[in-house]
Write a protein that holds these residues in place. Sequence first.
Motif, PDB file in Angstrom:
ATOM      1  N   GLU A 133      40.365  79.294  31.921  1.00 37.94           N
ATOM      2  CA  GLU A 133      40.381  80.645  32.482  1.00 37.94           C
ATOM      3  C   GLU A 133      39.943  81.652  31.430  1.00 37.94           C
ATOM      4  O   GLU A 133      40.502  81.698  30.337  1.00 37.94           O
ATOM      5  CB  GLU A 133      41.773  80.989  33.003  1.00 37.94           C
ATOM      6  N   GLY A 174      35.095  85.762  39.841  1.00 38.65           N
ATOM      7  CA  GLY A 174      36.254  86.354  40.491  1.00 38.65           C
ATOM      8  C   GLY A 174      35.947  87.778  40.896  1.00 38.65           C
ATOM      9  O   GLY A 174      34.803  88.238  40.785  1.00 38.65           O
ATOM     10  N   THR A 205      38.016  85.839  31.048  1.00 37.39           N
ATOM     11  CA  THR A 205      37.589  87.077  31.710  1.00 37.39           C
ATOM     12  C   THR A 205      36.089  87.297  31.560  1.00 37.39           C
ATOM     13  O   THR A 205      35.452  87.879  32.437  1.00 37.39           O
ATOM     14  CB  THR A 205      38.352  88.271  31.109  1.00 37.39           C
ATOM     15  N   ARG A 253      35.953  84.212  36.341  1.00 39.00           N
ATOM     16  CA  ARG A 253      37.337  83.746  36.509  1.00 39.00           C
ATOM     17  C   ARG A 253      37.625  82.564  35.593  1.00 39.00           C
ATOM     18  O   ARG A 253      38.645  82.518  34.928  1.00 39.00           O
ATOM     19  CB  ARG A 253      37.614  83.365  37.962  1.00 39.00           C
TER      20      ARG A 253
END
Length: 303
Positions: free
Chosen positions: A223, A207, A225, A212
């Motif tokens: 999902e 992302g 980080t 992402r």
Amino acid sequence: MDYDVIVVGAGSAGLSAALTLGRCRRRVLVADGGAPRNAPSGGVHGFLSRDGIRPAELLRLGREQLAPYPTVEVRELKITKLTKQPHGFRAEGKTAQGHAWTGTARRVLLATGVEDVLPPLPGFRELWGSGVLHCPYCHGYEVRDQPLAVYGRGKAVVGLALLLTNWSQDVVVVTDGPGHLTDYARQRLRRHHILVREEVVARLVGGPLGLRCVEFTDGTYLERTALFLHAPQEQRSPLAAELGARITGKGAVWVDKNAQTTVVGLYAAGDTAPGQQQALLAAATGAKAAICLNEALTKEQRA
């Protein structure tokens, strides 16, 4: 001999060693064979007075601070062969322009580091240093309180996942197939609210800020980080092994308390040698190796 010491590698360990040796007025060549392991990283963290500095900038400053020492030379040079001689070593290599080079030194310090062997899946290499990370001490603070994944299997992945709970309470273990976790390991993970996903991973999706999500082959996704893993490592240079130096079971070049390998006159520092891996620690081992080198050379000269 052309030099007292040839330092192979121009990362934190190599430049730190060269600085100490330069201050000892030793004739030193630093052979810079290319970008360091941490080149993709957004910053070097935990380095006192330089926290968060870009890797390239840290090395630029290191080279700049060698300039006042007239006995230290830094060259873009890849050393490809070392030959043991009665009073030192003969080194062969290639310059940045592709020209053959040879030189001799009384001692050699290997500071070439290691290479991380990443899973052969889309996204791991592309996100290495941004969304795919190896060290919580280096990068954990930057992703604190965010959803994190830990990739791996067995005992190692459990230890890393538990360690990461110091930075985030949302940690998921991704085993990419059967996790080979004992019942006790699963109990420990559950106790700390760490989920385990054993679906086969298809790829990592990036992302704007890094990772992402983790996408599985069944079409589902997770999902996250950032994803942490303890990747296997290989020596970036075969020079120590080619000389017959002892290699540990984990692939590091064994050294004694004075940073010397099992080959007399051949030293190693930084990630090349065993121990915890961090830029600051690499710089420290480089300085220590330089002190040991200078004292060994002095003893030889004053015998």
